[in-house]
Design a protein around this motif. Structure first.
Motif, PDB file in Angstrom:
ATOM      1  N   LEU A  21      42.790   5.056 -38.129  1.00 50.18           N
ATOM      2  CA  LEU A  21      41.780   4.395 -38.958  1.00 50.18           C
ATOM      3  C   LEU A  21      40.828   5.466 -39.493  1.00 50.18           C
ATOM      4  O   LEU A  21      39.815   5.793 -38.881  1.00 50.18           O
ATOM      5  CB  LEU A  21      41.031   3.358 -38.117  1.00 50.18           C
ATOM      6  CG  LEU A  21      39.998   2.489 -38.826  1.00 50.18           C
ATOM      7  CD1 LEU A  21      40.558   1.834 -40.072  1.00 50.18           C
ATOM      8  CD2 LEU A  21      39.482   1.423 -37.889  1.00 50.18           C
ATOM      9  N   PHE A  48      41.579  -3.000 -31.516  1.00 51.57           N
ATOM     10  CA  PHE A  48      41.913  -1.586 -31.771  1.00 51.57           C
ATOM     11  C   PHE A  48      42.783  -1.002 -30.647  1.00 51.57           C
ATOM     12  O   PHE A  48      42.803   0.200 -30.457  1.00 51.57           O
ATOM     13  CB  PHE A  48      40.617  -0.757 -31.876  1.00 51.57           C
ATOM     14  CG  PHE A  48      39.877  -0.915 -33.180  1.00 51.57           C
ATOM     15  CD1 PHE A  48      40.334  -1.754 -34.168  1.00 51.57           C
ATOM     16  CD2 PHE A  48      38.704  -0.196 -33.418  1.00 51.57           C
ATOM     17  CE1 PHE A  48      39.641  -1.895 -35.376  1.00 51.57           C
ATOM     18  CE2 PHE A  48      38.010  -0.310 -34.623  1.00 51.57           C
ATOM     19  CZ  PHE A  48      38.481  -1.178 -35.602  1.00 51.57           C
ATOM     20  N   VAL A  51      44.979   1.513 -32.085  1.00 51.05           N
ATOM     21  CA  VAL A  51      44.370   2.537 -32.942  1.00 51.05           C
ATOM     22  C   VAL A  51      44.412   3.877 -32.201  1.00 51.05           C
ATOM     23  O   VAL A  51      44.023   3.965 -31.043  1.00 51.05           O
ATOM     24  CB  VAL A  51      42.924   2.158 -33.321  1.00 51.05           C
ATOM     25  CG1 VAL A  51      42.202   3.329 -33.983  1.00 51.05           C
ATOM     26  CG2 VAL A  51      42.924   0.955 -34.253  1.00 51.05           C
ATOM     27  N   ILE A  54      39.941   7.314 -34.907  1.00 45.58           N
ATOM     28  CA  ILE A  54      38.981   6.646 -35.800  1.00 45.58           C
ATOM     29  C   ILE A  54      37.962   7.670 -36.266  1.00 45.58           C
ATOM     30  O   ILE A  54      37.485   8.497 -35.482  1.00 45.58           O
ATOM     31  CB  ILE A  54      38.301   5.441 -35.096  1.00 45.58           C
ATOM     32  CG1 ILE A  54      37.408   4.683 -36.076  1.00 45.58           C
ATOM     33  CG2 ILE A  54      37.526   5.868 -33.858  1.00 45.58           C
ATOM     34  CD1 ILE A  54      36.963   3.316 -35.562  1.00 45.58           C
ATOM     35  N   VAL A  78      34.875  -5.307 -29.921  1.00 52.49           N
ATOM     36  CA  VAL A  78      35.946  -4.365 -30.248  1.00 52.49           C
ATOM     37  C   VAL A  78      36.786  -4.148 -28.994  1.00 52.49           C
ATOM     38  O   VAL A  78      36.270  -3.713 -27.958  1.00 52.49           O
ATOM     39  CB  VAL A  78      35.379  -3.014 -30.740  1.00 52.49           C
ATOM     40  CG1 VAL A  78      36.515  -2.093 -31.164  1.00 52.49           C
ATOM     41  CG2 VAL A  78      34.414  -3.218 -31.903  1.00 52.49           C
ATOM     42  N   VAL A  80      39.389  -2.046 -27.164  1.00 49.89           N
ATOM     43  CA  VAL A  80      39.902  -0.692 -27.272  1.00 49.89           C
ATOM     44  C   VAL A  80      40.301  -0.183 -25.897  1.00 49.89           C
ATOM     45  O   VAL A  80      39.598  -0.420 -24.909  1.00 49.89           O
ATOM     46  CB  VAL A  80      38.871   0.239 -27.970  1.00 49.89           C
ATOM     47  CG1 VAL A  80      37.548   0.229 -27.266  1.00 49.89           C
ATOM     48  CG2 VAL A  80      39.383   1.644 -28.110  1.00 49.89           C
TER      49      VAL A  80
END
Lengths: 114, 150
Positions: A21, A48, A51, A54, A78, A80
């Motif tokens: 991202l 995320f 992910v 970032i 979020v 993560v």
């Protein structure tokens, strides 16, 4: 990078992102976030878990979503699990508008009672 | 365990790019490959990649105002010494108008309301030190320093 979105019960928007991202691939993520903000949504879960990286542009968009949510009394959640991504978010100074969790169950708890 | 297989080394990587996204993306890929080949731990690579990325984006936006013909030079030195320590220096040179990173001001002013400025906070967080060359006549030259002991 891949982005998908769905509206969960309770009018909670879950946006899932896979991959990197960063400013190189930010457009699809920005479009989805802006669309739901314009639609008046204010409860966001960003998934995320997949992910891998970032940058400040990705975090900047989280801040836009977070500030929009805070105007209606909410925070964004979020999800993560990548330690480096989590650390990056932790130093991003978004704690007033963002809650970092590791599971979807914990993300949903952020909106309990709202 | 990894440290047992590593010998003392000094390696250098140099690139010159234009201030475009495609050049920056290629630079980042080559930069990561160089560090991987030299057995730099992946979490350190992540930190340095972020610092490089955010700093060059800052140069592209605020130095060259997104003009694609701005020149940016990058030199990376990896030194793995006798004490099993990686010392990595990333030097970035540009020819844009001078600017100075005010560490205290940045750390004080960026907060949850800020959309921009966060990149500089990330740089300050992910490297051990930033050295700005105040003697340079034109443009800017900074050096990021990061060390890690295996």
């Amino acid at each position: 990078m891949q982005v998908s979105a769905e509206v969960l019960p309770g009018d909670i928007v879950k946006i899932k992102v896979n991959g990197e991202l960063s400013i190189f691939y930010i457009d699809p993520f920005e479009s989805v976030v802006q669309k739901y903000i314009v639609d008046g949504k204010s409860k966001f879960i960003f998934d995320f878990r997949d992910v891998t990286y970032i940058d400040s542009m990705g975090i900047g968009l989280l801040s836009i979503a977070g500030n929009s949510a805070s105007q209606k009394g909410h925070k964004i959640a979020v999800i993560v699990t990548n330690p480096k991504v989590k650390y990056t978010l932790n130093v991003s100074r978004l704690h007033d508008v963002m809650v970092i969790v590791e599971t979807e169950e914990d993300a949903l708890k952020v909106f309990e009672g709202n | 365990m990894l440290s047992k297989f590593l010998k003392e080394t000094k390696m250098r990587f140099e690139r010159k790019i234009f201030s475009t996204f495609s050049d920056l993306r290629d630079l980042e890929n080559d930069f990561v490959s160089f560090l991987e080949v030299n057995r730099v731990p992946s979490d350190v690579i992540y930190d340095l990649k972020i610092a490089l990325h955010e700093y060059i984006l800052n140069v592209m936006e605020h130095g060259y105002h997104w003009a694609p013909d701005g020149i940016i030079e990058v030199a990376v030195d990896v030194d793995f010494d006798r004490s099993k320590k990686f010392n990595i220096e990333v030097e970035i040179r540009d020819y844009a108008p001078k600017f100075v990173i005010d560490k205290e001001k940045i750390m004080k002013e960026v907060n949850n309301r800020s959309f921009r400025g966060r990149g500089l906070v990330m740089i300050l967080t992910f490297v051990d030190d930033i050295i700005y060359d105040h003697e340079l006549k034109d443009g800017n030259r900074v050096k990021f320093v990061k060390s890690v002991k295996l």
